[in-house]
Design an enzyme around this catalytic site. Sequence first.
Site, PDB file in Angstrom:
ATOM      1  N   ARG A 140       0.818  -1.205   0.000  1.00  0.00           N
ATOM      2  CA  ARG A 140       0.000   0.000   0.000  1.00  0.00           C
ATOM      3  C   ARG A 140       0.853   1.256   0.000  1.00  0.00           C
ATOM      4  O   ARG A 140       0.617   2.208  -0.749  1.00  0.00           O
ATOM      5  CB  ARG A 140      -0.936   0.011   1.218  1.00  0.00           C
ATOM      6  CG  ARG A 140      -2.099  -0.931   1.134  1.00  0.00           C
ATOM      7  CD  ARG A 140      -1.730  -2.405   1.143  1.00  0.00           C
ATOM      8  NE  ARG A 140      -1.014  -2.856   2.324  1.00  0.00           N
ATOM      9  CZ  ARG A 140      -0.282  -3.962   2.399  1.00  0.00           C
ATOM     10  NH1 ARG A 140      -0.128  -4.756   1.331  1.00  0.00           N
ATOM     11  NH2 ARG A 140       0.326  -4.329   3.512  1.00  0.00           N
ATOM     12  N   THR A 194       2.949   3.815   8.884  1.00  0.00           N
ATOM     13  CA  THR A 194       3.838   3.759   7.728  1.00  0.00           C
ATOM     14  C   THR A 194       3.934   5.159   7.113  1.00  0.00           C
ATOM     15  O   THR A 194       3.104   6.033   7.379  1.00  0.00           O
ATOM     16  CB  THR A 194       3.284   2.825   6.637  1.00  0.00           C
ATOM     17  OG1 THR A 194       2.024   3.359   6.191  1.00  0.00           O
ATOM     18  CG2 THR A 194       3.092   1.411   7.155  1.00  0.00           C
ATOM     19  N   CYS A 245      -5.504  -3.047   8.553  1.00  0.00           N
ATOM     20  CA  CYS A 245      -4.383  -2.340   7.914  1.00  0.00           C
ATOM     21  C   CYS A 245      -4.753  -0.866   7.845  1.00  0.00           C
ATOM     22  O   CYS A 245      -5.755  -0.505   7.210  1.00  0.00           O
ATOM     23  CB  CYS A 245      -4.115  -2.877   6.509  1.00  0.00           C
ATOM     24  SG  CYS A 245      -2.788  -1.975   5.639  1.00  0.00           S
ATOM     25  N   CYS A 277      -0.511   1.460  12.863  1.00  0.00           N
ATOM     26  CA  CYS A 277      -0.055   0.456  11.890  1.00  0.00           C
ATOM     27  C   CYS A 277      -0.221  -0.881  12.583  1.00  0.00           C
ATOM     28  O   CYS A 277       0.170  -1.048  13.738  1.00  0.00           O
ATOM     29  CB  CYS A 277       1.400   0.668  11.492  1.00  0.00           C
ATOM     30  SG  CYS A 277       2.038  -0.697  10.478  1.00  0.00           S
ATOM     31  N   LYS A 335       7.661  -7.199   9.612  1.00  0.00           N
ATOM     32  CA  LYS A 335       7.322  -7.877   8.353  1.00  0.00           C
ATOM     33  C   LYS A 335       8.404  -8.880   7.957  1.00  0.00           C
ATOM     34  O   LYS A 335       8.126  -9.888   7.323  1.00  0.00           O
ATOM     35  CB  LYS A 335       7.109  -6.870   7.219  1.00  0.00           C
ATOM     36  CG  LYS A 335       5.751  -6.147   7.291  1.00  0.00           C
ATOM     37  CD  LYS A 335       5.509  -5.305   6.051  1.00  0.00           C
ATOM     38  CE  LYS A 335       4.364  -4.329   6.208  1.00  0.00           C
ATOM     39  NZ  LYS A 335       3.039  -4.974   6.217  1.00  0.00           N
ATOM     40  N   THR A 391      -2.914   1.591   6.496  1.00  0.00           N
ATOM     41  CA  THR A 391      -2.554   2.226   5.229  1.00  0.00           C
ATOM     42  C   THR A 391      -3.627   1.975   4.175  1.00  0.00           C
ATOM     43  O   THR A 391      -3.936   2.844   3.352  1.00  0.00           O
ATOM     44  CB  THR A 391      -1.175   1.725   4.737  1.00  0.00           C
ATOM     45  OG1 THR A 391      -0.268   1.715   5.843  1.00  0.00           O
ATOM     46  CG2 THR A 391      -0.629   2.634   3.666  1.00  0.00           C
TER      47      THR A 391
END
Lengths: 242, 242
Positions: free
Chosen positions: A51, A128, A86, A197, A168, A88
Amino acid sequence: MGDKKTLGILGGMGPMATVQFYRNVVAHTLAARDSDHINTIITSRADIPDRTDFILGKSGDSPLPKMTADAKMLADAGADVIAIPCNTARYFQPELEACVRVPVLDIVRETANHVMQRGFSRAAILGTEGTIKIGAYRRVLDSLGVFCVEPDADTQSLVTSVIYDYVKAGLAGGEAIFEEIARRMFDRGCDCLILGCTELPLVSTADSRIVDSLEVLAYRSIVMCGGTPTGFDKEFLSAYEK
Amino acid sequence: MGDKKTLGILGGMGPMATVQFYRNVVAHTLAARDSDHINTIITSRADIPDRTDFILGKSGDSPLPKMTADAKMLADAGADVIAIPCNTARYFQPELEACVRVPVLDIVRETANHVMQRGFSRAAILGTEGTIKIGAYRRVLDSLGVFCVEPDADTQSLVTSVIYDYVKAGLAGGEAIFEEIARRMFDRGCDCLILGCTELPLVSTADSRIVDSLEVLAYRSIVMCGGTPTGFDKEFLSAYEK
């Protein structure tokens, strides 16, 4: 049982955040047996394009087509409410709401509303670069009368590193960097730190001033689907008592 | 990426076991970024009738119609392989295999095969009364030349209590009862203890003689879907080196 709704989770962004969100929903639903839980359908498509890369223009590969396909699949399969773990992805909220007939929970609005109801007045937002750039939290918090503090460039690079290089990538040690980030934001006079986030709860510490967007989304998902929430602390619940 | 398959998880039996299985799959897939993970679709229908109650004749409400509906939904949504994180549900393996064109992993056969490949010769099986009654583990282990030891009635009542009164009911303290169960089975000369119920890993201790059916199913799911397994210990992996 008749009033229970089926929760659709549009996940995969990233996969471990989806695991964490699903765990939150199950662990926070009061249940003496399997059937007290909420029916849930989850998609975790790992190949949804990043994203943030798309929002920052680093990639022309939009995540939207796969997200709308998953949202439709969830609705077709019987989801009555869709949650997207999520922040984002919230950039695409209007398109996602438009592609299905069922409600799509807005993680940013739910979290900002929680922060306002808790009486916080100066909230730091961690997310993010994509989430910060689209300014979703800043705009919604502003509209609710909560001042929003975004990290400076150096601190943002630490946030980005924790999310991408640690969580991640499955690397240990992100906790120490998170603590440094939190210290800097509280030093700037913030009375609240928003984990905006869904990877950040995986490295965060327990602190009543920290508001986890994933936990807020889980609470709202359980309530919307007719489950009985349990195990949320008193400060958290105070947001819903007014 | 071209060789990757989509994993369908037919879950909800129970919901926390599904969380744990999904976490196993994500945590055990080697990934530097979201897209290294396996595409996954999960159903967690909390209202699937209890498998054990049906098998023992305590209820005439068969879980099969909802399970086959979920299996078909997963296949229709693009699942290439279906995994069912529930040992008792294995009773319906033939009907589930017959209702979809994609492979349905057999948790009992995969786990029994793992035990045999590890060189164990006398395996204790822990599971619900339903799992023990259908004798699936006993028959498959027998066919592989591994002697299968089932709990006596008193020990089985402890196993049932851990599964239903503790894990499914979200009550703490099941670990101590699990330790007592494990001690009794090892005292009967077993060289291996099979966690043949997906709720048991949630109270189990780390011991290289304990084989977790959920971990075996996760390993096989990752490999079948073209992911790269990571984080399994040496003893576990030795089952797949021959």
